[in-house]
Design a protein around this motif. Structure first.
Motif, short mmCIF file in Angstrom:
data_model
loop_
_atom_site.label_atom_id
_atom_site.label_comp_id
_atom_site.label_asym_id
_atom_site.label_seq_id
_atom_site.Cartn_x
_atom_site.Cartn_y
_atom_site.Cartn_z
N ALA A 104 -10.71 -5.07 5.19
CA ALA A 104 -10.20 -4.11 4.21
C ALA A 104 -8.80 -3.68 4.65
O ALA A 104 -8.43 -3.83 5.82
N PRO A 105 -8.03 -3.15 3.72
CA PRO A 105 -6.64 -2.78 4.06
C PRO A 105 -6.53 -1.76 5.20
O PRO A 105 -5.51 -1.73 5.88
N HIS A 106 -7.54 -0.94 5.37
CA HIS A 106 -7.49 0.08 6.42
C HIS A 106 -8.13 -0.42 7.71
O HIS A 106 -8.37 0.37 8.61
N GLU A 107 -8.38 -1.70 7.78
CA GLU A 107 -8.93 -2.31 8.98
C GLU A 107 -7.88 -3.24 9.61
O GLU A 107 -6.76 -3.35 9.11
N GLY A 125 5.46 -10.26 8.37
CA GLY A 125 4.68 -9.22 7.70
C GLY A 125 3.80 -9.70 6.56
O GLY A 125 3.23 -8.89 5.83
N ALA A 126 3.66 -11.01 6.40
CA ALA A 126 2.86 -11.53 5.27
C ALA A 126 1.43 -11.01 5.26
O ALA A 126 0.91 -10.65 4.19
N GLY A 145 0.39 -8.18 6.03
CA GLY A 145 0.49 -6.83 5.48
C GLY A 145 0.69 -6.83 3.98
O GLY A 145 0.24 -5.91 3.28
N LEU A 146 1.39 -7.82 3.44
CA LEU A 146 1.54 -7.91 1.99
C LEU A 146 0.22 -8.31 1.35
O LEU A 146 -0.29 -7.62 0.46
N PHE A 147 -0.34 -9.43 1.80
CA PHE A 147 -1.57 -9.93 1.17
C PHE A 147 -2.74 -8.99 1.42
O PHE A 147 -3.67 -8.91 0.63
N ALA A 172 -2.43 -5.59 1.84
CA ALA A 172 -2.14 -4.20 1.46
C ALA A 172 -2.02 -3.28 2.67
O ALA A 172 -2.52 -2.16 2.67
N GLY A 173 -1.34 -3.80 3.69
CA GLY A 173 -1.13 -2.98 4.88
C GLY A 173 -2.17 -3.19 5.96
O GLY A 173 -2.26 -2.40 6.90
N HIS A 216 -6.79 5.10 13.30
CA HIS A 216 -6.24 3.76 13.55
C HIS A 216 -7.08 2.74 12.80
O HIS A 216 -8.15 3.05 12.30
N GLN A 217 -6.54 1.53 12.74
CA GLN A 217 -7.21 0.47 11.99
C GLN A 217 -8.18 -0.25 12.92
O GLN A 217 -7.76 -0.98 13.82
#
Lengths: 335, 335, 335, 335
Positions: free
Chosen positions: B75-78, B94-95, B97-99, B101-102, B132-133
């Motif tokens: 998930a984005p927050h992981e 940073g790809a 992070g794009l795909f 969602a951070g 933290h993630q």
């Protein structure tokens, strides 16, 4: 076994000029990620084709080329104005929203995939608010999703008011070859003030490659990094560039599009069903009821009902006149 | 005029088996977007290679293949646990992070690009917090960025504790061909419990193509849509699939990797500079001071200082023994 | 039952001046989404405090304020330079990556949370490449995460080279009140060329509110839409604005921060453990081994080991001298 | 000086019960980020209200609450089905696309903001394709944007087929208090199989706070991290929780909504313009031409033409019968 000839212009393979160029430019060692001589040469040819001093990059799909570039033209809380039936608006499975962090697409109406100028003016006249995504760019498609081609003046009539409101202009040129073969001057792109063109290689008859032409060179800042961030910076970049050399040095890019257009005209001439959009490029759209479409499928022809309800027949560089005649004959049986 | 032979394994063109397959499978009409017979056949060959019942798709770049699949695992927050010098962590601009969602990448240390098992255990033992993630997946690279190859047992020792904590496992196989040529059993991938492999075609000697192998088939749900959303669903999909038929039916995928590995061994044997990582695949990493590297550049060899400070020499399917000997001779002059 | 007094500066409630303002400005009907008179008045006060002609908005959390604004300063394929232990880099659970579509954070070292100027220069001197995220902005934190305060000249020495390279400057002012109480001139913010300040209300003693101060007013374009897109445009905006009126009209914003700072000095003066960072604002950081920390917890004090290994004691507007003395006495028992 | 009383239900301040609770729970030190006793108590009250064993968190805006939760229910390449005029679809400035990395919203028609069951069935029957975003969740709004309230059976008739197709169900309850005051049983939410409710505090009469009620507790995994990633994890969490204690322990949440609904009925009874939607909650929608609306504005009443072309009058906890009568009298002059 279904015949896919007319299902799309992406059911064909690659034209010989492209395959030859792949072989030719595969030899030897080249720097990667676009610093190679093949990429430089292809970029020069594309600048020449459009007569623009642009930065040129390549992407592996039109979806990526379009989504990446509109994301460069609008902030995430802004929107892109596009035809309501454009590929960008209807057929990218939300890709602009991914690359643009939720950027909006605002659909505008208009016949045969051409945006209605009055509808554009209304959209441009809407005041800003914090509660909707105001437009930051206009996206045009040439030729349109419905086989039509904008005249240069018609395109100018859309670009001028958009520019006057500070919008950037994006051109989805997936089928620009067909538009050019239909008489649209490729050098008009620069004259018209287009900021970015995504120039179609794949549908023109290449292996997968689309050229991203950044006419507004300020968009080029760190564009290689933007491509890599978007998963689109190809290490062996020469293989996205070589097809363009094969297509542009030989003239095949437009001459084979002219063939595709001619096949569409041939089909249109023999078409026993009502044609729903002007046949100006390589597609023929007709009105056909569901039982008839089913019988056409049973006859072996894989074609689709399109977003506007028409049944669509697409021609490509590989379409043969024999296939057109066979299809026309089968259609005549059904009509 | 610089010689790029050893700059990377992506400076080479495509092997003849690939070019032949492109030509062979370009003929005729095929459904687009992966519903074609070429894609089906390539997918079968890949399932056979890895001995897995997997869903197989293709992507145009390794960056996209990796970023899209890790985004499907967390998930984005992981976060994804990966070697701190892995391509995913350091070389994708940073790809992920794009795909994703951070989505986060948490770097782990370890020699020669192999993750230190103790460091992994420490990371797995950190409790969750909202600040933290926390890790949702482990990404391994085989062969590593530093020319090393995990033994199957070493890989198992990383995967087991990760799986025990509920993490999914991603394998960046950009150089899996080189690992296989070095003795790693490709069928181990399934045995080890890997969930997704991004199998490298490009560095193995293909035109741009990477295979996404979804061994955990639940990840395949609407994966075509996921690819299109990510700008990675290629219309003329056959051209990403055909190279695999060319490489796998002939055995060239691994036999040419064996050649690349042999060239690296040949270079290592003649190397007058201290070698910094075990030479197990197709790269040689050495310790070299800056003035010497400059003189090597002046001698015409385009090679790079890598992320760990070593100077890197990469071999590929196209590397010749003459080039190795020439380089070794030039290096001997500088040592 | 643990005592949280020193666990953070966000464990306190709201100061009386804030609660009074909430009640006072709750009366009557007001336009929503920031078009109200309360918001206008609070914005004026903030412009006055910083002596800047800025556009002012409010956000509900510092995470959102920071993530949204750095996303406005950098493209997704670019990065923000920040202290490696800054909140932005370590404590936002990837929020900048969400709001910035994968934007990067590049951590820089430096004592007590202040960025080392030499490290900044090295980062600025790195050339662009397509393979990493080059910096587009510099983020500073005043006061720092470690209880230190930049002198104006020290901040200027970081901002000048960043500006010279074209970077924008972001200031995380979550504890700017404490820095101001320690002698930092709030009007320096404008002089120094900061482009955006996220001004802390919550830690200063408010109910949740942070002010986004867009000194570079070009960033204000459609910022209300940017906030709504980011889930941060509050309908009853007056309740994020009113606390600022309560804090700034009375002077409580800085006078209560002065109290918090004084409590930290009082604790530091009595501290029997080695102090690891200069005590310039409202935090005291000490060296303490794990068994001792455990005994401190057993004694009922909820405090945390911080990212640099120090144990952190934070004071706030609500910290009493009795509590400080009690804590100091308990610490003396453990030393 | 315009009167905003009827412009929206967010132009009112906070009810006394909320302000009292803010003051009451501001005292003392509490753990931050939701680990506090105030949050626990508010969560208990909400679970009791809805009679569900849910995980409960709080967000600062409804936009964030909705965008974050629908992003948890659908993958980025999937879509949410929602009423075409829902807040989610029309009034979030693309926030779902940001939090959901380009997740789609598919609008469905239906009278008075209630989704037409036949339209839902058609959407559910559309086959998957890689070229559009297939639905993963259904979002309902209770009460609707147009002042209507779903009967429990009507809601069940939408939820059942969605669940049967594997979709999750999201409820935008920004005005659930008004629906409850109109007779909708809040305990129906659990019975109906809703997975997530975003329960409205702000429009009910609170300072900014919305409750995120995760009835499907598997959604709660690392939800604190998800909130922080989304900029929505408030450090002084007690201030988002305390209003709920004030509203729910006193019953004011629904009793004051009943007042708002009664004011709408009073206005409807005196309304001289054609009413366009059933008046079941706290809004009155009427047909009014543009010159008349202008004269109403000139008379000092700030009200808006809504997305369906109606002019909207909203009542809130703070609306007085005197104001209703004054407005009705002014309207009578214009009719």
């Amino acid at each position: 076994m279904a015949r896919y000839d007319f299902a799309s212009d992406n059911v064909a393979g690659a034209m010989p000029e492209v395959l030859a160029a792949l072989g030719r430019f595969s030899c030897g060692f080249e720097p990667s990620y676009g610093d190679d001589s093949v990429t430089a040469r292809a970029a020069d040819l594309i600048r020449g084709l459009l007569d623009v001093d642009a930065e040129v990059w390549f992407a592996g799909t039109g979806t990526a080329g379009n989504a990446l570039t509109v994301a460069a033209l609008a902030a995430p809380h802004e929107a892109i104005l596009a035809h309501e039936h454009s590929h960008l608006a209807t057929d990218e499975t939300g890709a602009p929203g991914l690359f643009g962090a939720g950027v909006g697409i605002t659909g505008l109406p208009g016949g045969a995939g051409r945006i209605d100028p009055a509808a554009l003016l209304r959209a441009l006249d809407q005041g800003d608010s914090s509660h909707h995504q105001s437009p930051a760019a206009l996206s045009l498609t040439q030729g349109t999703e419905f086989g039509a081609v904008y005249a240069e003046a018609a395109m100018a009539a859309l670009i001028a008011p958009a520019k006057a409101k500070g919008l950037a202009v994006h051109l989805d040129g997936a089928r620009l070859a067909n538009a050019v073969a239909a008489g649209f001057d490729p050098k008009a792109v620069g004259r018209l003030g287009v900021d970015v063109v995504v120039l179609g290689g794949t549908k023109a008859g290449s292996t997968p490659t689309e050229a991203i032409v950044l006419i507004d060179k300020s968009l080029g800042r760190r564009f290689g990094a933007r491509l890599k961030h978007g998963g689109q910076l190809t290490s062996k970049a020469r293989f996205l560039a070589a097809p363009w050399i094969g297509m542009l040095e030989t003239g095949a890019w437009s001459s084979r599009a002219a063939h595709a257009n001619a096949m569409a005209k041939r089909l249109a001439a023999a078409m026993p069903f009502p044609i729903t959009h002007p046949v100006e490029a390589n597609g023929v759209f007709v009105s056909m009821d569901e039982p008839t479409l089913r019988r056409l499928h049973q006859a072996g022809w894989a074609v689709y009902r399109f977003i506007d309800g028409s049944v669509r027949f697409m021609c490509s560089w590989a379409t043969t006149s024999e296939a057109v005649d066979q299809l026309a004959s089968d259609l005549a049986q059904l009509a």
